[in-house]
Design an enzyme around this catalytic site. Structure first.
Site, PDB file in Angstrom:
ATOM      1  N   HIS A 124       0.847  -1.190   0.000  1.00  0.00           N
ATOM      2  CA  HIS A 124       0.000   0.000   0.000  1.00  0.00           C
ATOM      3  C   HIS A 124       0.887   1.246   0.000  1.00  0.00           C
ATOM      4  CE1 HIS A 124      -3.371  -2.567   1.952  1.00  0.00           C
ATOM      5  NE2 HIS A 124      -3.656  -2.346   0.682  1.00  0.00           N
ATOM      6  N   PHE A 171       3.585   0.141   5.050  1.00  0.00           N
ATOM      7  CA  PHE A 171       4.181  -1.001   5.765  1.00  0.00           C
ATOM      8  C   PHE A 171       3.430  -2.316   5.567  1.00  0.00           C
ATOM      9  CE2 PHE A 171       4.151   2.777   8.741  1.00  0.00           C
ATOM     10  CZ  PHE A 171       5.272   3.366   8.179  1.00  0.00           C
ATOM     11  N   HIS A 172       2.951  -2.580   4.348  1.00  0.00           N
ATOM     12  CA  HIS A 172       2.188  -3.804   4.111  1.00  0.00           C
ATOM     13  C   HIS A 172       2.722  -4.645   2.952  1.00  0.00           C
ATOM     14  CE1 HIS A 172      -1.392  -1.316   5.883  1.00  0.00           C
ATOM     15  NE2 HIS A 172      -0.575  -1.763   6.834  1.00  0.00           N
ATOM     16  N   PRO A 173       4.030  -4.857   2.816  1.00  0.00           N
ATOM     17  CA  PRO A 173       4.522  -5.696   1.715  1.00  0.00           C
ATOM     18  C   PRO A 173       3.992  -7.116   1.832  1.00  0.00           C
ATOM     19  CG  PRO A 173       6.277  -5.270   3.302  1.00  0.00           C
ATOM     20  CD  PRO A 173       5.131  -4.389   3.682  1.00  0.00           C
TER      21      PRO A 173
END
Length: 547
Positions: free
Chosen positions: A296, A471-473
């Protein structure tokens, strides 16, 4: 380590702590949990506002950077990832969001049987201890504490009123029947302290004699016997170590969207061409390992507030800091207890193209040049927006056979027309709320992007210049059906072509969920732990019948 284990879990993050805790509930099995980082002893890992401290801590954070992204003017984007017991759940923004029903129904429609919303909801409920109590959508007996924000903030209330003005309904629960709406987030906190998976799951399990937890132990490669995983090599305080599983044991990789694919590639599991280029013998040619990277992209709009009521004001004065400390000490409330973002919104930026929310807001009563950075010297707040289901895909690929060398991380943000249009529309949606009657009294000026940035081209340029990760890999070892050549895992998260090996973490997601990823990863680990235990039960039953 001479002892053999039934399960070796690599990575004590959001998934790994859950797996270690749930699997060690069976006293007949031996579980080893390896974590590359140190124990979670710092107070900043437990105070919600410590997010600002751990964001740059090289002790508790991998402090990764992407490779230069051609779509972001060649910028290298900072990617913080947790490096301690609890992983990223120990340093994240604490927001409890599950995503949308359609996300999981889509996973199942892609060929991943057992991952419909109706299949996963029981595991969300099982994991959760929500202060609102048990209901159709929530649990009150799980290890993960979930709390409401006790104090209603004046600035957040103005945002909620402003969103209502432009036609967005208030919702008391983003994780209930329908995600769409505006309201306060619930947080993974309890009595003013963070509830990471290390706190909620691992801490109660640490007294079990069948659970061994090794911190400062970085996995460097899987040990394979042909196409079967039999153990793991790791470094602990500079010493090379090895651990092995029993004959019917399993290695469970939960190192996250960056390090899980790297570990597989280093071990000969991945794209044959990539492995051969580095002289690594190919064990299994799985071209999807490290591909399908999704994240994101966060666009932050900064505002100067016309009233001295922001967290900036408290942090920029000694009196404010003392008051914050006293409020936490006496009531376990205030900014120290809630972290950064309090208010949220899920809406459709492109309503003609999406029948469900396609963007998310994070509303913070402070402002800084970037998340976790030093707050500005003026009264400030931030409206952050992100596209929920980006089409852009990047990758993670080893650059070296050195297991301590970081891999290539290509984020590839804003690579598609839909992603660019949704991002611009999201900024316009944030501005529309900011210009509402309810918010107008609180805004002295829009600091960034600033009124001079007005055209779609201006706003896209601003996004390329300043956009950052939220922070959503995810997605780099995705699960998929048998006929999917790029699927790394089956629906039980077993690595294709390798026995005794699974990957369970955000990398396992086929597509990114519509929201923050911590709660979904915990759910996935809960579900896979049940799958593993059921498979073990069936094996034991078969063995008894064959005697």
């Amino acid at each position: 380590m001479a002892k053999r284990f039934d399960y070796i879990v690599i990575g004590a993050g959001s998934a790994g702590c859950v797996l270690a805790s749930r699997l060690s509930e069976d006293p007949s099995v031996q579980v080893l949990l390896l974590e590359a980082g140190p124990p979670d002893t710092s107070i900043w890992l437990h105070l919600p506002i410590g997010y600002g401290k751990t964001m740059w801590s090289k002790k508790y954070n991998w402090c990764l950077y992407t490779d230069p992204d051609p779509n972001m003017n060649g910028r290298r984007i900072y990617w913080p990832r947790g490096k301690t017991l609890g992983g990223s759940s120990a340093i994240n923004g604490l927001i409890y969001i599950r995503g949308q029903r359609q996300d999981y129904d889509h996973w199942a429609a892609l060929g991943n049987e057992g991952w419909r919303y109706e299949d996963v909801l029981p595991y969300f409920i099982k994991s959760e201890s929500n202060e609102r109590g048990a209901s159709q959508y929530h649990g009150d007996k799980g290890p993960l504490k979930v709390s409401d924000i006790a104090h209603k903030d004046e600035l957040i209330e103005a945002f909620l009123d402003g969103a209502e003005e432009v036609g967005i309904r208030r919702t008391p629960d983003f994780n209930g029947l329908d995600q769409e709406g505006v309201g306060y987030y619930q947080l993974t906190t309890f009595k003013g302290l963070r509830c990471s998976t290390a706190t909620g799951y691992l801490r109660p399990a640490r007294g079990r004699s069948n659970l061994t937890v090794c911190s400062n132990a970085r996995a460097t490669g899987l040990i394979l016997d042909g196409c079967r995983a039999v153990g793991v090599n790791y470094l602990q305080r500079g010493r090379k170590q090895s651990a092995y599983i029993k004959q019917d044991g399993e290695v469970l990789v939960s190192a996250g969207a960056i390090f899980s694919p790297q570990l597989l590639q280093l071990s000969g599991i991945g794209s044959a061409s990539l492995l051969q280029a580095h002289g690594i013998p190919v064990v299994v040619d799985l071209p999807g390992v490290g591909e399908n990277l999704q994240d994101h992209l966060q666009i932050r709009l900064g505002f100067e507030c016309s009233k001295p009521i922001t967290t900036n004001d408290a942090l920029n004065s000694m009196r404010g800091k003392v008051c914050m400390g006293l409020e936490w000490l006496t009531r376990r409330q205030g900014p120290l207890a809630v972290g950064i973002n309090q208010g949220g919104c899920f809406m459709r930026a492109l309503p003609d193209e999406s029948d469900r929310p396609d963007i998310q807001f994070h509303v913070a009563t402070l402002s800084a040049d970037m998340a976790g950075g030093k707050v500005h010297p003026y009264s400030g707040f931030t409206l952050s927006v992100c596209q929920l289901r980006p089409e852009s895909r990047g990758h993670v690929r080893i650059k070296s056979t050195n297991p301590l060398a970081l891999p290539e991380i290509q984020s590839n943000y804003l690579a598609t027309d839909l992603d660019r249009r949704t991002t611009v529309a999201a900024i316009r949606a944030a501005r529309q709320i900011a210009r509402s009657q309810a918010m107008r009294p609180y805004i002295k000026r829009e600091v960034k992007p600033g009124p001079e940035a007005d055209t779609d081209e201006d706003l896209l340029a601003f996004s390329r210049d300043t956009g950052a990760t939220i922070f959503h890999p995810s997605g780099t070892c995705r699960m998929g059906p048998e006929g999917d050549a790029m699927a790394v895992l089956d629906a039980q998260m077993r690595v294709r072509g390798v026995q005794g090996l699974r990957v369970i973490d955000a990398s396992s997601m086929p597509t990114l969920v519509s929201g923050n990823t911590n709660a979904p990863v915990i759910m996935m680990a809960e579900k896979v732990a049940d799958l593993i235990r059921e498979e073990r039960r069936q094996l034991l039953t078969q063995a008894e019948h064959s005697r």
